[in-house]
Scaffold this active site. Structure first.
Site, PDB file in Angstrom:
ATOM      1  N   GLU A 153       0.825  -1.211   0.000  1.00 15.22           N
ATOM      2  CA  GLU A 153       0.000   0.000   0.000  1.00 15.22           C
ATOM      3  C   GLU A 153       0.860   1.262   0.000  1.00 15.22           C
ATOM      4  O   GLU A 153       0.781   2.100   0.893  1.00 15.22           O
ATOM      5  CB  GLU A 153      -0.949  -0.005   1.207  1.00 15.22           C
ATOM      6  N   GLU A 156      -5.565  -7.760  -1.669  1.00 11.60           N
ATOM      7  CA  GLU A 156      -6.177  -7.742  -0.334  1.00 11.60           C
ATOM      8  C   GLU A 156      -7.636  -7.403  -0.476  1.00 11.60           C
ATOM      9  O   GLU A 156      -7.987  -6.455  -1.180  1.00 11.60           O
ATOM     10  CB  GLU A 156      -5.552  -6.677   0.585  1.00 11.60           C
TER      11      GLU A 156
END
Length: 449
Positions: A158, A349
């Site tokens: 991320e 995810e």
């Protein structure tokens, strides 16, 4: 709705939330330890996957996993930020070899908030180019050591989260006195781009290896049809799109560069940085997706001053933690990303955090099944609409501690018998969703009932 035959199914975790064995291999404290929320657990015991990964891989194999994303704990393999622990390196040799023996392809995240604490204390983390160099030394060693077996690499989990205030600690950095927050943030972003592109350069020396550029994708809808809200939405999304621009084209987005230049907040750059960016673009794009938000001009879209909070959409329901449930949003996200950048994309995810009720040796988690079914269905529709999506990894397919050290917020298909404070026996139990996901994988997404 047809998923391609090469579609990857599996799950993803981090080292610090799962491994435990806090001092094994000479491991040192890491910056992720600072993220723990008071009143919950710490990361010292995890779910003991350091010792029980064989058991876990056997369960993943039973579900049919073909891909598994894990992180290497930088503070375990390079505890002092200078020297490597051979014992730590050997652990990941065994870990990766075991995963492969169960028919699961490893995907490695090199940074998931596990920087040795000493690099924060001595250099102020990724704000310092010294730490960038130390990260590159670490990353090169990992790629050289495991690149014969690991063919899919993510530099930063991320990566756009570095621009969120709550994640500064996760990158081991504090804003120096006399430096504006915007200038500080832009320097962190730039330094992470340098580190990322060095990873790309190294991975591309390994046969058949690829790099996935990853962001957390938190799309926003305009709260109204007022043009000022639409413009605010564009400006909000530009901060994420800047990372996709770098991953895909090897350069800052024109909009963000203009804003930094206008505000006199361009980061300090070294000679060769921009050339490094241009020459080292990624192979695939990847993102985590949990929810969407809304943007209204002059109001807060997301609040990262504590636990992540978002502006609530009146058309959507939310979890206990205030995260909207928006399956259509993942399809919209896939289409937006692919239509703009035209690279293969992967969901690495996705999942629903719940307070599971453990009874009679299992958990009846229909709400989780419904959440994941609806999201996977929308991914399939996006593929039918032309998106080149290569895979789906659930977040935490086995229960692990949350990013704040909370065991009550569970995501897994496998229940782990421990609480925040009571470790119990940490035995593993299949939830109802275990057999559901097993069926989904066995039918390559055709049977979602």
């Amino acid at each position: 709705m047809t998923f391609p035959k090469i579609f990857l199914w599996g799950g993803a975790v981090t080292a610090h939330q799962s491994e435990g064995a806090y001092e094994a291999c000479g491991k040192s404290p890491a910056v992720c330890d600072l993220l723990v929320k008071p009143g919950h657990s710490d990361f010292k015991d995890g779910i003991d996957s350091f010792h029980r990964y064989e058991e876990d891989f056997a369960l993943f194999e039973e579900m049919g996993f073909t891909s598994y994303r894990f992180s290497i704990d930088w503070s375990r393999v390079m505890p002092d930020g200078e020297n490597f622990s051979e014992e730590g390196l050997e652990f990941y040799d065994h870990f990766i070899n075991s995963m492969i023996s169960y028919g699961i392809e490893p995907m490695c995240s090199l940074y998931h908030f596990e920087m040795p604490m000493c690099l924060m204390e001595q250099y102020n983390g990724f704000y310092s180019r010294v730490v960038v160099d130390k990260f590159v030394t670490y990353a090169y060693k990992m790629i050289e050591r495991y690149g014969d077996r690991v063919k899919k690499w993510i530099s930063f989990n991320e990566q756009n989260a570095i621009a969120l205030k709550e994640h500064k600690t996760a990158y081991g950095s504090k804003c120096p006195e006399g430096v504006s927050w915007e200038k500080f943030s832009n320097q962190l972003v730039h330094n992470s781009f340098v580190a990322h592109c060095e990873v790309v350069k190294k991975v591309h020396t390994i046969k058949d290896a690829i790099v996935l550029g990853m962001v957390i994708y938190l799309p926003s809808y305009s709260a109204t049809c007022n043009p000022v809200d639409e413009l605010a939405t564009m400006e909000y999304m530009a901060k994420t799109n800047m990372f996709f621009e770098m991953f895909t084209y090897g350069e800052y987005s024109k909009y963000m560069w203009s804003i930094m230049k206008k505000n006199n907040t361009l980061p300090v750059m070294e000679e060769g940085d921009l050339e490094l960016f241009k020459n080292n673009t990624v192979d695939w794009l990847a993102f985590s997706y949990y929810m969407s938000t809304i943007t209204k001009s002059g109001e807060t879209t997301i609040d990262t001053s504590g636990s992540l909070k978002i502006a609530q959409n009146p058309y959507l329901t939310s979890s206990e933690w205030g995260w909207t449930v928006d399956p259509l949003g993942i399809r919209i996200s896939l289409r937006e990303i692919y239509e703009k950048y035209r690279l293969p994309v992967m969901v690495v995810e996705n999942g629903l955090g719940m307070r599971d009720v453990f009874e009679n040796g299992t958990v009846i988690d229909d709400e989780r099944i419904n959440y994941m079914r609806d999201h996977i269905e929308q991914i399939g529709i996006a593929i039918d609409e032309g998106v080149d999506c290569r895979g789906y990894l659930s977040w935490a397919p086995i229960d692990i501690l949350s990013s704040k050290g909370e065991m009550g917020k569970r995501y897994g298909f496998i229940y782990v018998n421990r609480d925040d404070k009571d470790l119990k026996d940490m035995n593993r139990y299949k939830k109802k969703s275990f057999d559901w996901y097993k069926k989904v994988i066995a039918t390559n997404g055709e049977n979602l009932d």
